[in-house]
Design a protein around this motif. Sequence first.
Motif, PDB file in Angstrom:
ATOM      1  N   CYS A 154       3.945   2.981  -8.157  1.00  0.00           N
ATOM      2  CA  CYS A 154       2.793   3.965  -8.300  1.00  0.00           C
ATOM      3  C   CYS A 154       1.708   3.825  -9.184  1.00  0.00           C
ATOM      4  CB  CYS A 154       3.434   5.399  -8.584  1.00  0.00           C
ATOM      5  SG  CYS A 154       2.604   6.917  -8.259  1.00  0.00           S
ATOM      6  N   GLN A 175      -0.283   0.523  -7.167  1.00  0.00           N
ATOM      7  CA  GLN A 175      -1.383   1.599  -6.228  1.00  0.00           C
ATOM      8  C   GLN A 175      -2.486   2.297  -7.354  1.00  0.00           C
ATOM      9  OE1 GLN A 175      -1.927   2.116  -3.151  1.00  0.00           O
ATOM     10  NE2 GLN A 175      -0.299   0.706  -2.344  1.00  0.00           N
ATOM     11  N   ASN A 183      -2.073   5.016  -8.677  1.00  0.00           N
ATOM     12  CA  ASN A 183      -2.046   6.472  -8.538  1.00  0.00           C
ATOM     13  C   ASN A 183      -1.574   7.324  -9.732  1.00  0.00           C
ATOM     14  OD1 ASN A 183      -3.048   6.432  -6.012  1.00  0.00           O
ATOM     15  ND2 ASN A 183      -1.087   6.166  -4.814  1.00  0.00           N
ATOM     16  N   CYS A 234       0.512  13.093  -5.957  1.00  0.00           N
ATOM     17  CA  CYS A 234       1.051  12.055  -4.934  1.00  0.00           C
ATOM     18  C   CYS A 234       0.160  12.408  -3.446  1.00  0.00           C
ATOM     19  CB  CYS A 234       2.467  12.618  -4.383  1.00  0.00           C
ATOM     20  SG  CYS A 234       3.174  11.506  -3.270  1.00  0.00           S
ATOM     21  N   CYS A 275       1.406   7.753  -0.469  1.00  0.00           N
ATOM     22  CA  CYS A 275       1.119   6.152  -0.013  1.00  0.00           C
ATOM     23  C   CYS A 275       2.267   5.408   0.541  1.00  0.00           C
ATOM     24  CB  CYS A 275       0.189   5.457  -1.014  1.00  0.00           C
ATOM     25  SG  CYS A 275       1.319   5.256  -2.379  1.00  0.00           S
ATOM     26  N   GLU A 330       4.429   3.847  -1.511  1.00  0.00           N
ATOM     27  CA  GLU A 330       4.626   2.613  -2.180  1.00  0.00           C
ATOM     28  C   GLU A 330       6.056   2.850  -3.142  1.00  0.00           C
ATOM     29  OE1 GLU A 330       2.216  -0.156  -2.161  1.00  0.00           O
ATOM     30  OE2 GLU A 330       3.825  -1.173  -2.954  1.00  0.00           O
TER      31      GLU A 330
END
Length: 249
Positions: A159, A163, A165, A192, A195, A197
């Motif tokens: 995460c 990504q 995020n 969140c 995605c 991942e």
Amino acid sequence: MEKKITITIDGQEVSAKPGQTVLECAKSIGIFIPTLCHYQNTTNVGACRVCVVEVENARSLVASCCMPISPGMVIRTSTPAVRAAQKMIVELLWSSGDHNCLTCEQNGQCELQNLVYWLKIDKPRFNIEPPGYAPDNSNTMIHRDLNKCVLCGRCIRACNEIQVNEVLDFAMRGSCAKVGPAFDADYIDSACVFCGECLQVCPTGAITFKQAKFGGRPWELDKVRTTCTYCGVGCQMDLFIHSVLNNCA
Ligand code: SF4
Ligand code: SF4
Ligand code: SF4
Ligand code: FES
């Protein structure tokens, strides 16, 4: 010319680049070392210790995923001490979770299940004491059951590092440690973006794709590469097709 370091793994000499890890070198010559928290393209954190090996003259077993090689290193990957440590770790992970593979979506592609089998463990020597967390059923896409979490941290690194995020982290300490969004919120109440991942990298059934539940066991599905039609970028994606349930003649 680039400097190389020579080491010995299970009696085989290997030349590798400075900075490479013992795990990478073993893999390069076809020697299998089990792993759990290690995930390519993310930071090695040495969380699980499943990848331990013996290094000659070292005081204790070392985690091969985080250990950089040094000249003349002599490594053994399958001694009785290594196997005993790996079994202990896996038995502890098994006994501290709720691992009913019969109903788990990850059955057949679970790295914990594979480790139990590979290490020939019949049952854990410890009492099975799952933490009893309520599952996160807050959204339509991702199901989280932290009773199956092995605290490997792969979801956190995926995460945050893949990504970017930055939704997940560890919370609490010791046996109360858990992973999740800030303030222990459910995914739907966090930043969140779904995605997926974290789901993709989770080695167990702790994070699974909700809509795929009862959609077929991993060995019943064919993976078909396709191109997303949503925008013009043309990202590649894999579809998992069940020949009967998806009505393919
Ligand atoms: S997470 Fe793995 S070991 Fe646990 S129930 Fe699911 S398949 Fe079994
Ligand atoms: S689904 Fe949410 S928590 Fe998981 S990696 Fe994506 S943003 Fe992070
Ligand atoms: S939820 Fe999955 S990926 Fe995240 S720490 Fe637990 S087992 Fe690892
Ligand atoms: S895989 Fe090396 S410590 Fe987890």
